[in-house]
Design a protein around this motif. Sequence first.
Motif, PDB file in Angstrom:
ATOM      1  N   LEU A 101       0.832  -1.201   0.000  1.00  0.00           N
ATOM      2  CA  LEU A 101       0.000   0.000   0.000  1.00  0.00           C
ATOM      3  C   LEU A 101       0.867   1.252   0.000  1.00  0.00           C
ATOM      4  CD1 LEU A 101      -2.966  -0.651   2.475  1.00  0.00           C
ATOM      5  CD2 LEU A 101      -3.093  -0.242   0.009  1.00  0.00           C
ATOM      6  N   ALA A 102       0.612   2.112  -0.989  1.00  0.00           N
ATOM      7  CA  ALA A 102       1.301   3.404  -1.045  1.00  0.00           C
ATOM      8  C   ALA A 102       0.503   4.476  -0.322  1.00  0.00           C
ATOM      9  CB  ALA A 102       1.532   3.823  -2.497  1.00  0.00           C
ATOM     10  N   ALA A 103      -0.827   4.426  -0.436  1.00  0.00           N
ATOM     11  CA  ALA A 103      -1.653   5.472   0.162  1.00  0.00           C
ATOM     12  C   ALA A 103      -3.043   4.942   0.461  1.00  0.00           C
ATOM     13  CB  ALA A 103      -1.749   6.682  -0.764  1.00  0.00           C
ATOM     14  N   VAL A 104      -3.618   5.523   1.518  1.00  0.00           N
ATOM     15  CA  VAL A 104      -4.987   5.200   1.932  1.00  0.00           C
ATOM     16  C   VAL A 104      -5.686   6.524   2.197  1.00  0.00           C
ATOM     17  CG1 VAL A 104      -6.420   4.098   3.686  1.00  0.00           C
ATOM     18  CG2 VAL A 104      -4.270   3.020   2.991  1.00  0.00           C
ATOM     19  N   HIS A 105      -6.919   6.632   1.698  1.00  0.00           N
ATOM     20  CA  HIS A 105      -7.731   7.829   1.966  1.00  0.00           C
ATOM     21  C   HIS A 105      -9.171   7.380   2.131  1.00  0.00           C
ATOM     22  CE1 HIS A 105      -9.786  11.736   0.679  1.00  0.00           C
ATOM     23  NE2 HIS A 105      -9.163  12.011   1.798  1.00  0.00           N
ATOM     24  N   GLY A 106      -9.627   7.303   3.359  1.00  0.00           N
ATOM     25  CA  GLY A 106     -10.954   6.769   3.606  1.00  0.00           C
ATOM     26  C   GLY A 106     -11.029   5.331   3.137  1.00  0.00           C
ATOM     27  N   ALA A 107     -11.994   5.044   2.272  1.00  0.00           N
ATOM     28  CA  ALA A 107     -12.143   3.682   1.758  1.00  0.00           C
ATOM     29  C   ALA A 107     -11.270   3.414   0.535  1.00  0.00           C
ATOM     30  CB  ALA A 107     -13.606   3.427   1.402  1.00  0.00           C
ATOM     31  N   SER A 108     -10.563   4.409   0.043  1.00  0.00           N
ATOM     32  CA  SER A 108      -9.739   4.258  -1.160  1.00  0.00           C
ATOM     33  C   SER A 108      -8.352   3.735  -0.802  1.00  0.00           C
ATOM     34  CB  SER A 108      -9.603   5.601  -1.886  1.00  0.00           C
ATOM     35  OG  SER A 108     -10.856   6.078  -2.292  1.00  0.00           O
ATOM     36  N   ARG A 109      -7.881   2.790  -1.577  1.00  0.00           N
ATOM     37  CA  ARG A 109      -6.562   2.193  -1.383  1.00  0.00           C
ATOM     38  C   ARG A 109      -5.779   2.306  -2.691  1.00  0.00           C
ATOM     39  NH1 ARG A 109      -8.635   2.316   2.891  1.00  0.00           N
ATOM     40  NH2 ARG A 109      -8.766   0.719   4.517  1.00  0.00           N
ATOM     41  N   LEU A 110      -4.488   2.571  -2.580  1.00  0.00           N
ATOM     42  CA  LEU A 110      -3.627   2.690  -3.754  1.00  0.00           C
ATOM     43  C   LEU A 110      -2.339   1.932  -3.494  1.00  0.00           C
ATOM     44  CD1 LEU A 110      -3.262   4.306  -6.532  1.00  0.00           C
ATOM     45  CD2 LEU A 110      -1.875   5.892  -5.167  1.00  0.00           C
ATOM     46  N   THR A 111      -2.060   0.913  -4.311  1.00  0.00           N
ATOM     47  CA  THR A 111      -0.810   0.181  -4.160  1.00  0.00           C
ATOM     48  C   THR A 111       0.316   0.916  -4.879  1.00  0.00           C
ATOM     49  OG1 THR A 111      -1.071  -1.153  -6.155  1.00  0.00           O
ATOM     50  CG2 THR A 111      -2.099  -1.994  -4.123  1.00  0.00           C
ATOM     51  N   TYR A 112       1.549   0.505  -4.588  1.00  0.00           N
ATOM     52  CA  TYR A 112       2.683   1.111  -5.288  1.00  0.00           C
ATOM     53  C   TYR A 112       2.634   0.800  -6.779  1.00  0.00           C
ATOM     54  CZ  TYR A 112       5.213   3.145  -1.384  1.00  0.00           C
ATOM     55  OH  TYR A 112       5.582   3.951  -0.347  1.00  0.00           O
ATOM     56  N   GLY A 113       2.175  -0.388  -7.139  1.00  0.00           N
ATOM     57  CA  GLY A 113       2.045  -0.711  -8.552  1.00  0.00           C
ATOM     58  C   GLY A 113       1.028   0.175  -9.245  1.00  0.00           C
ATOM     59  N   GLU A 114      -0.099   0.423  -8.575  1.00  0.00           N
ATOM     60  CA  GLU A 114      -1.124   1.310  -9.145  1.00  0.00           C
ATOM     61  C   GLU A 114      -0.631   2.745  -9.224  1.00  0.00           C
ATOM     62  OE1 GLU A 114      -5.100  -1.109  -7.599  1.00  0.00           O
ATOM     63  OE2 GLU A 114      -4.113   0.359  -6.286  1.00  0.00           O
ATOM     64  N   VAL A 117      -6.168   9.803  -3.289  1.00  0.00           N
ATOM     65  CA  VAL A 117      -5.139   8.919  -3.855  1.00  0.00           C
ATOM     66  C   VAL A 117      -4.938   9.223  -5.329  1.00  0.00           C
ATOM     67  CG1 VAL A 117      -5.521   7.099  -2.136  1.00  0.00           C
ATOM     68  CG2 VAL A 117      -6.788   7.037  -4.285  1.00  0.00           C
ATOM     69  N   ASP A 118      -6.005   9.613  -6.033  1.00  0.00           N
ATOM     70  CA  ASP A 118      -5.849   9.973  -7.447  1.00  0.00           C
ATOM     71  C   ASP A 118      -5.013  11.247  -7.594  1.00  0.00           C
ATOM     72  OD1 ASP A 118      -7.268   7.789  -8.302  1.00  0.00           O
ATOM     73  OD2 ASP A 118      -9.137   8.880  -8.666  1.00  0.00           O
ATOM     74  N   ALA A 119      -5.232  12.213  -6.700  1.00  0.00           N
ATOM     75  CA  ALA A 119      -4.435  13.445  -6.742  1.00  0.00           C
ATOM     76  C   ALA A 119      -2.961  13.136  -6.522  1.00  0.00           C
ATOM     77  CB  ALA A 119      -4.938  14.438  -5.700  1.00  0.00           C
ATOM     78  N   LEU A 120      -2.674  12.137  -5.682  1.00  0.00           N
ATOM     79  CA  LEU A 120      -1.281  11.733  -5.468  1.00  0.00           C
ATOM     80  C   LEU A 120      -0.668  11.226  -6.773  1.00  0.00           C
ATOM     81  CD1 LEU A 120       0.842  11.450  -3.165  1.00  0.00           C
ATOM     82  CD2 LEU A 120       0.072   9.078  -2.927  1.00  0.00           C
ATOM     83  N   CYS A 121      -1.437  10.523  -7.574  1.00  0.00           N
ATOM     84  CA  CYS A 121      -0.948  10.051  -8.883  1.00  0.00           C
ATOM     85  C   CYS A 121      -0.631  11.225  -9.801  1.00  0.00           C
ATOM     86  CB  CYS A 121      -1.978   9.138  -9.547  1.00  0.00           C
ATOM     87  SG  CYS A 121      -2.326   7.615  -8.632  1.00  0.00           S
ATOM     88  N   ALA A 122      -1.453  12.282  -9.738  1.00  0.00           N
ATOM     89  CA  ALA A 122      -1.196  13.471 -10.554  1.00  0.00           C
ATOM     90  C   ALA A 122       0.079  14.158 -10.124  1.00  0.00           C
ATOM     91  CB  ALA A 122      -2.378  14.428 -10.466  1.00  0.00           C
ATOM     92  N   LEU A 123       0.307  14.204  -8.819  1.00  0.00           N
ATOM     93  CA  LEU A 123       1.509  14.850  -8.297  1.00  0.00           C
ATOM     94  C   LEU A 123       2.768  14.097  -8.746  1.00  0.00           C
ATOM     95  CD1 LEU A 123       1.793  16.086  -4.614  1.00  0.00           C
ATOM     96  CD2 LEU A 123       3.642  14.813  -5.680  1.00  0.00           C
ATOM     97  N   ALA A 162       6.847   3.300   2.633  1.00  0.00           N
ATOM     98  CA  ALA A 162       5.831   3.320   3.684  1.00  0.00           C
ATOM     99  C   ALA A 162       4.459   3.596   3.086  1.00  0.00           C
ATOM    100  CB  ALA A 162       6.191   4.384   4.726  1.00  0.00           C
ATOM    101  N   THR A 163       3.433   3.557   3.946  1.00  0.00           N
ATOM    102  CA  THR A 163       2.062   3.850   3.511  1.00  0.00           C
ATOM    103  C   THR A 163       1.648   5.214   4.042  1.00  0.00           C
ATOM    104  OG1 THR A 163       1.468   1.505   3.578  1.00  0.00           O
ATOM    105  CG2 THR A 163      -0.338   3.093   3.575  1.00  0.00           C
ATOM    106  N   LEU A 164       1.192   6.073   3.136  1.00  0.00           N
ATOM    107  CA  LEU A 164       0.659   7.383   3.514  1.00  0.00           C
ATOM    108  C   LEU A 164      -0.818   7.238   3.843  1.00  0.00           C
ATOM    109  CD1 LEU A 164       2.003   9.945   0.878  1.00  0.00           C
ATOM    110  CD2 LEU A 164       2.286  10.125   3.355  1.00  0.00           C
ATOM    111  N   HIS A 165      -1.212   7.729   4.999  1.00  0.00           N
ATOM    112  CA  HIS A 165      -2.623   7.784   5.354  1.00  0.00           C
ATOM    113  C   HIS A 165      -3.058   9.232   5.242  1.00  0.00           C
ATOM    114  CE1 HIS A 165      -3.476   3.644   6.783  1.00  0.00           C
ATOM    115  NE2 HIS A 165      -2.156   3.616   6.836  1.00  0.00           N
TER     116      HIS A 165
END
Length: 285
Positions: A23-36, A67-73, A215-218
Amino acid sequence: MPAHWRPLHALIRDQARRHPDALAAVHGASRLTYGELDARSDAVAAQLQRVGIGADRIVALLLERSVDALCALVGTWKAGAAYLVLDPELPSDRLRFLLEDAAPAAVITVLDLCDRLPSPVEHRFALEQILAEAARGDAFAAPTVTPGQLAYVIYTSGSTGTPKGVALTHAGLANLARTQAETFGVSTGDRVLQFAPWTFDASVWEIAMALQAGATLHLAPNGSLRRSGQLADLMQQARINIATLPPSAVTLLESVALPDLRTLIVAGEECAPALAGRWMPRCRF
């Protein structure tokens, strides 16, 4: 810079290749793996490249934290460009000033926020549409990023005059990520709170030190945790190991059991010695 210098986004890609399902990031119910994160940020970078955006160009992110905004960044970094976060809650006059002063080459936003743009920008992209195409796996040729290229721009508050954009480099970003991760002992599998708004510089070290270390960002919910009373619940439920908070937020946690909290960093406000004294026995403070 040393010959082995590498930009932060390259280190994040290394984590994705070693641990794609972590897991790279978690935001509420949304999960984002490092691969994603790697695949979706590639899609953002590829879109920016298609319109010629690269070194030292600024990409404005009119996005709420997600988590989508993190992908944009991260995708902006991969394109070799620099990001500027625009808070969607800002008055239109302030948004107009930032857009005209920074002169970004593009804005990445979401469809629901498109009408918040008060002035035209050469390229405007809807993040949902970019990420919908990520599964296509379009070829993305990572550009060479040099240490002195821009990585991000953050504006001062303007409380003492006209807001000023502070431009930071990829070398500084990589150094920050490495130094903070080493200093605060962040490693693979740790859970790091991402509390600061993305328009504040503290957000950069939270994001950078966590992702370069695997690590995982919450991500804290949008809005004020201090008013909503959600901070303690988030800290407990996510079993946060490392957090950076202003002392005024720390005072709300004094009666809360936080057995997983290993390192607490205070910043942004004066910290009373008595507050420090109460926390030093509880964790690395």
